[in-house]
Motif scaffolding. Structure first.
Motif, PDB file in Angstrom:
ATOM      1  N   VAL A 141       0.834  -1.205   0.000  1.00 20.55           N
ATOM      2  CA  VAL A 141       0.000   0.000   0.000  1.00 20.55           C
ATOM      3  C   VAL A 141       0.864   1.248   0.000  1.00 20.55           C
ATOM      4  O   VAL A 141       0.618   2.215  -0.749  1.00 20.55           O
ATOM      5  CB  VAL A 141      -0.949  -0.014   1.222  1.00 20.55           C
ATOM      6  N   TYR A 142       1.912   1.251   0.791  1.00 16.91           N
ATOM      7  CA  TYR A 142       2.740   2.448   0.940  1.00 16.91           C
ATOM      8  C   TYR A 142       3.636   2.665  -0.269  1.00 16.91           C
ATOM      9  O   TYR A 142       3.932   3.812  -0.633  1.00 16.91           O
ATOM     10  CB  TYR A 142       3.548   2.345   2.234  1.00 16.91           C
ATOM     11  N   ASP A 143       4.047   1.572  -0.917  1.00 19.15           N
ATOM     12  CA  ASP A 143       4.799   1.727  -2.161  1.00 19.15           C
ATOM     13  C   ASP A 143       3.935   2.374  -3.239  1.00 19.15           C
ATOM     14  O   ASP A 143       4.393   3.246  -3.992  1.00 19.15           O
ATOM     15  CB  ASP A 143       5.299   0.363  -2.649  1.00 19.15           C
ATOM     16  N   LEU A 144       2.681   1.953  -3.297  1.00 17.82           N
ATOM     17  CA  LEU A 144       1.764   2.533  -4.276  1.00 17.82           C
ATOM     18  C   LEU A 144       1.470   3.992  -3.955  1.00 17.82           C
ATOM     19  O   LEU A 144       1.458   4.857  -4.854  1.00 17.82           O
ATOM     20  CB  LEU A 144       0.467   1.729  -4.311  1.00 17.82           C
ATOM     21  N   LEU A 145       1.229   4.282  -2.687  1.00 18.53           N
ATOM     22  CA  LEU A 145       0.987   5.681  -2.303  1.00 18.53           C
ATOM     23  C   LEU A 145       2.192   6.542  -2.631  1.00 18.53           C
ATOM     24  O   LEU A 145       2.053   7.667  -3.120  1.00 18.53           O
ATOM     25  CB  LEU A 145       0.669   5.763  -0.811  1.00 18.53           C
ATOM     26  N   GLY A 146       3.386   6.030  -2.372  1.00 18.50           N
ATOM     27  CA  GLY A 146       4.590   6.803  -2.685  1.00 18.50           C
ATOM     28  C   GLY A 146       4.667   7.159  -4.156  1.00 18.50           C
ATOM     29  O   GLY A 146       5.021   8.286  -4.523  1.00 18.50           O
ATOM     30  N   GLY A 147       4.329   6.190  -5.025  1.00 15.74           N
ATOM     31  CA  GLY A 147       4.343   6.469  -6.456  1.00 15.74           C
ATOM     32  C   GLY A 147       3.286   7.476  -6.868  1.00 15.74           C
ATOM     33  O   GLY A 147       3.541   8.372  -7.690  1.00 15.74           O
ATOM     34  N   LEU A 148       2.088   7.352  -6.291  1.00 20.56           N
ATOM     35  CA  LEU A 148       1.022   8.309  -6.596  1.00 20.56           C
ATOM     36  C   LEU A 148       1.368   9.701  -6.102  1.00 20.56           C
ATOM     37  O   LEU A 148       1.120  10.702  -6.791  1.00 20.56           O
ATOM     38  CB  LEU A 148      -0.297   7.838  -5.987  1.00 20.56           C
ATOM     39  N   TYR A 149       1.946   9.795  -4.904  1.00 20.99           N
ATOM     40  CA  TYR A 149       2.378  11.099  -4.392  1.00 20.99           C
ATOM     41  C   TYR A 149       3.427  11.713  -5.317  1.00 20.99           C
ATOM     42  O   TYR A 149       3.371  12.911  -5.626  1.00 20.99           O
ATOM     43  CB  TYR A 149       2.970  10.955  -2.987  1.00 20.99           C
ATOM     44  N   HIS A 150       4.359  10.890  -5.774  1.00 23.48           N
ATOM     45  CA  HIS A 150       5.398  11.393  -6.683  1.00 23.48           C
ATOM     46  C   HIS A 150       4.780  11.940  -7.960  1.00 23.48           C
ATOM     47  O   HIS A 150       5.147  13.020  -8.444  1.00 23.48           O
ATOM     48  CB  HIS A 150       6.384  10.274  -7.011  1.00 23.48           C
ATOM     49  N   ASP A 151       3.820  11.189  -8.516  1.00 17.44           N
ATOM     50  CA  ASP A 151       3.172  11.638  -9.751  1.00 17.44           C
ATOM     51  C   ASP A 151       2.456  12.967  -9.541  1.00 17.44           C
ATOM     52  O   ASP A 151       2.560  13.886 -10.369  1.00 17.44           O
ATOM     53  CB  ASP A 151       2.162  10.585 -10.219  1.00 17.44           C
ATOM     54  N   MET A 152       1.710  13.070  -8.454  1.00 15.17           N
ATOM     55  CA  MET A 152       0.946  14.292  -8.205  1.00 15.17           C
ATOM     56  C   MET A 152       1.856  15.474  -7.919  1.00 15.17           C
ATOM     57  O   MET A 152       1.635  16.581  -8.440  1.00 15.17           O
ATOM     58  CB  MET A 152      -0.029  14.067  -7.049  1.00 15.17           C
ATOM     59  N   LEU A 153       2.868  15.279  -7.122  1.00 10.79           N
ATOM     60  CA  LEU A 153       3.776  16.387  -6.805  1.00 10.79           C
ATOM     61  C   LEU A 153       4.506  16.876  -8.051  1.00 10.79           C
ATOM     62  O   LEU A 153       4.722  18.080  -8.220  1.00 10.79           O
ATOM     63  CB  LEU A 153       4.776  15.959  -5.736  1.00 10.79           C
ATOM     64  N   SER A 154       4.875  15.952  -8.935  1.00 11.83           N
ATOM     65  CA  SER A 154       5.614  16.368 -10.137  1.00 11.83           C
ATOM     66  C   SER A 154       4.730  17.121 -11.116  1.00 11.83           C
ATOM     67  O   SER A 154       5.197  18.006 -11.843  1.00 11.83           O
ATOM     68  CB  SER A 154       6.227  15.151 -10.821  1.00 11.83           C
ATOM     69  N   LEU A 155       3.416  16.810 -11.134  1.00 10.15           N
ATOM     70  CA  LEU A 155       2.507  17.478 -12.071  1.00 10.15           C
ATOM     71  C   LEU A 155       1.920  18.758 -11.488  1.00 10.15           C
ATOM     72  O   LEU A 155       1.858  19.792 -12.168  1.00 10.15           O
ATOM     73  CB  LEU A 155       1.365  16.528 -12.456  1.00 10.15           C
ATOM     74  N   PHE A 156       1.478  18.705 -10.244  1.00 11.41           N
ATOM     75  CA  PHE A 156       0.815  19.851  -9.628  1.00 11.41           C
ATOM     76  C   PHE A 156       1.817  20.866  -9.074  1.00 11.41           C
ATOM     77  O   PHE A 156       1.496  22.047  -8.971  1.00 11.41           O
ATOM     78  CB  PHE A 156      -0.109  19.392  -8.489  1.00 11.41           C
ATOM     79  N   LYS A 157       2.985  20.380  -8.670  1.00 11.34           N
ATOM     80  CA  LYS A 157       3.995  21.232  -8.016  1.00 11.34           C
ATOM     81  C   LYS A 157       3.355  22.113  -6.932  1.00 11.34           C
ATOM     82  O   LYS A 157       3.497  23.344  -6.940  1.00 11.34           O
ATOM     83  CB  LYS A 157       4.732  22.093  -9.042  1.00 11.34           C
ATOM     84  N   PRO A 158       2.642  21.492  -5.988  1.00  8.36           N
ATOM     85  CA  PRO A 158       1.886  22.281  -5.004  1.00  8.36           C
ATOM     86  C   PRO A 158       2.776  22.763  -3.860  1.00  8.36           C
ATOM     87  O   PRO A 158       3.847  22.202  -3.597  1.00  8.36           O
ATOM     88  CB  PRO A 158       0.862  21.256  -4.491  1.00  8.36           C
ATOM     89  N   ASP A 159       2.317  23.806  -3.192  1.00 11.39           N
ATOM     90  CA  ASP A 159       3.013  24.284  -1.993  1.00 11.39           C
ATOM     91  C   ASP A 159       2.457  23.601  -0.750  1.00 11.39           C
ATOM     92  O   ASP A 159       2.976  23.786   0.347  1.00 11.39           O
ATOM     93  CB  ASP A 159       2.857  25.800  -1.853  1.00 11.39           C
ATOM     94  N   MET A 160       1.378  22.826  -0.907  1.00 14.99           N
ATOM     95  CA  MET A 160       0.762  22.078   0.178  1.00 14.99           C
ATOM     96  C   MET A 160       0.073  20.868  -0.432  1.00 14.99           C
ATOM     97  O   MET A 160      -0.053  20.770  -1.659  1.00 14.99           O
ATOM     98  CB  MET A 160      -0.209  22.961   0.966  1.00 14.99           C
TER      99      MET A 160
END
Length: 632
Positions: free
Chosen positions: A365-384
């Motif tokens: 579960v955590y490996d998958l979440l890590g990959g999804l977080y990486h994808d979202m952070l790289s596309l959205f580049k959010p400050d939060m």
């Protein structure tokens, strides 16, 4: 035979007379259409509709409705109302084809060399396009005459390099308009950064109105505005999982947010119902979880939405809700990573069908979440980042053998609520570590919903107030709010009795009305005073305890075709509350609110109508009591 000829001649004569009469009437109507019948006069700070000519045929001194609303009263028909405002009643004629925006610094440096300056250049182009749209062709007829004065806009930024909105960004601005000796209209904008300057351009856009009597674009001759928002977080949540919402509809939402000076688009992009987000790390998520292959958000589309929002001063905040609100899209994972998916009877395992939660005891579960977080952070580049975290059903975990066995090994065999909170805490800590890892080891503010993890007397056992921002969805009089504020958590209000815009419609499971009825009118949204809510709970608000608020639209019963009307113009009512922090109630803002709805419609947003158009044209006559508002 002779009688027949006479009848035919008579019929022809009648036909010719009818054609002549019709032609004369047509010319009369056409001539009348060119001459206005009605105009407006400012009477006791409201616009009165009057005939252009009196009973004796004498011309009255009248204005177009747009001009009257701009000059009558003390708010210049702006939305949200600036915190300090002075405008002259005298207007000048703006040449829509001669608008120049200068974005060089006082030292001659070109702002385009900075990322914030590049954004300003794009926002300036958008501003010019807005004026052209006001002035150009409608039904083959030009809306304005050629001519007018050149508008020179000079923008000065103290920090031209800032290109990302944060909770600490200064969004204030100063705006000055005056006439130069050579006849040009000079506008000066001073701001700390692009985001403040963009708000100033929006204010200037609203100050330039189409005068349909004089066929001109008009702007007050003198303007002095010093303005800044009362709250740093001013958001709209849109759920795109329960029903898919098109990118075009999302962009209309961003347009309306920009026009209202809202600054955060909270994208609830996945849920148990569907998984439309295209993950580059794990493409099977959307292949299994999207409603159709076409109803997905590709990386290119996400980047496009983020860029579209940023030029309009709006951050796009992604949410990956977990450990509950998962299901569709996770079928391929296996290894018991999800539990209670589509469990029946659903009422025992979740708040609405279909059910589904993550299994906190499974490492995958955590490996998958890590990959999804990486994808979202790289596309959205959010400050939060928003981690969701709401509505975890303990009964679901309690009926999962592998989780119960894991709990026994961890000495949590009591299987009481606090034991399951420890399971949840285990999940939250590991998920947070994966988020930081995906952000290259850097922490960033995390938002989480009020939930079982934030229960009274429990929250500070699990959530560090330096790391977590709490988004409140319970009612505004919930005693938990006092505890959270006193424990120094930063708060975002989405109290459902005022800010859940899916309320007040028919139930979609069963019959009757949905759970949070009745429908919430814009008046209640406007009067949802965050500081007053805290004071009513016995807490004196400070600058750090309340970040702001967010209107939410959960889309069980909304999609691309209805999103506009559900959100707007009600979200704009919240926008003025968060920007201006008015001391008066909705009555004082009603005229401007109705006008702002018309402004949104002209942007292409299908905002709900608030009143008959007659009320917009006849201020002060549509009221329930004799307490007629004055300021507008």
């Amino acid at each position: 035979m002779q009688r027949a000829a006479m009848l035919a001649a008579l019929a022809l004569a009648l036909l010719l007379q009818s054609a002549l009469t019709s032609a004369l009437e047509s010319n009369t109507v056409r001539a009348a259409a060119d001459e206005p019948i009605w105009g407006y006069q400012c009477v006791k700070e409201r616009c009165e509709r009057v005939l252009v000519h009196d009973a004796e045929g004498r011309a009255r001194a009248v204005q177009a409705l747009s001009v009257c609303k701009l000059t009558c009263g003390t708010s210049a028909n702006l939305w949200p109302r600036p915190r300090h405002l002075h405008t002259s009643k005298t207007l000048d004629w703006v040449n829509y084809s001669s608008i120049n925006v200068e974005t060089r610094g006082d030292d001659g440096s070109d702002y385009r060399n900075h990322r914030g300056g590049s954004l300003l250049q794009q926002a300036s182009e958008l501003f010019r396009e807005q004026q052209m749209r006001k002035a150009t062709i409608k039904d083959g007829t030009p809306l304005v005459k050629t001519g007018g004065k050149t508008l020179e806009v000079t923008v000065s930024l103290r920090d031209p390099g800032r290109h990302q909105l944060t909770l600490n960004t200064d969004e204030g601005y100063e705006l000055f308009v005056k006439i130069m000796s050579d006849g040009r209209i000079n506008t000066t904008i001073i701001a700390d950064n692009f985001f403040g300057a963009r708000h100033a351009l929006e204010t200037l856009n609203q100050l330039i109105v189409l005068d349909d009597l004089e066929k001109q674009l008009r702007l007050p001759r003198e303007v002095t505005i010093r303005d800044s928002p009362a709250f740093p977080y001013r958001g709209v949540l849109l759920d795109t999982s329960r029903n898919f919402v098109s990118v075009d509809a999302i962009k209309r939402t961003l347009d309306a947010m920009a026009a209202s000076k809202l600054n955060t688009f909270h994208w609830h992009i996945t849920d148990s119902h569907s998984f439309p987000f295209v993950s580059q790390s794990f493409p099977k998520f959307h292949l299994y979880g999207a409603y159709t292959p076409a109803e997905v958000y590709t990386p290119t589309e996400v980047v496009d939405v983020v860029a579209y929002g940023r030029v309009r001063g709006v951050r796009v905040l992604p949410e990956l809700d977990a450990p509950a609100h998962v299901g569709e899209g996770w079928q391929w994972v296996g290894d018991n990573a999800t539990v209670c998916v589509k469990a029946e009877p659903w009422q025992k395992y979740c708040v609405e069908p279909p059910c589904g939660q993550l299994n906190p005891t499974v490492d995958k579960v955590y490996d998958l979440l890590g990959g999804l977080y990486h994808d979202m952070l790289s596309l959205f580049k959010p400050d939060m980042f928003h981690m969701g975290g709401d509505e975890v059903n303990f009964n679901c975990w309690n009926n999962t053998d592998s989780i119960v066995e894991w709990m026994v090994k961890k000495n949590l065999s009591g299987r009481q609520e606090d034991d399951f909170r420890m399971v949840w805490d285990h999940f939250q800590k590991r998920a947070y570590e994966k988020l930081v890892e995906a952000n290259h080891g850097h922490e960033l503010p995390v938002v989480i919903w009020t939930s079982g993890l934030t229960a009274p007397g429990k929250v500070d056992r699990y959530l560090d107030p330096k790391k977590y921002i709490i988004q409140i969805w319970t009612k505004g009089d919930d005693p938990l709010i006092k505890e959270l504020a006193e424990k120094k958590y930063r708060l975002i209000f989405s109290n459902y009795e005022a800010l859940y815009f899916d309320c007040g419609f028919g139930a979609w499971v069963g019959e009757g009305n949905n759970w949070c009825s009745p429908y919430i009118g814009w008046q209640k949204v406007y009067d949802n005073d965050l500081k007053k809510l805290l004071r009513n709970l016995g807490v004196e608000p400070d600058q750090t305890s309340v970040l702001g608020a967010e209107a939410t639209l959960w889309t069980e019963q909304a999609d691309s075709h209805s999103v506009d009307g559900r959100l707007w113009p009600r979200a704009a009512a919240m926008a003025e509350r968060l920007w201006s922090d008015p001391v008066t109630g909705w009555q004082a803002a009603e005229y401007r609110m109705v006008s702002h709805r018309e402004r949104l419609v002209k942007l292409g947003v299908q905002a709900d109508s608030l009143q008959p158009q007659w009320c917009h044209q006849n201020e002060g006559y549509c009221y329930l009591s004799h307490n007629i508002q004055g300021e507008h």
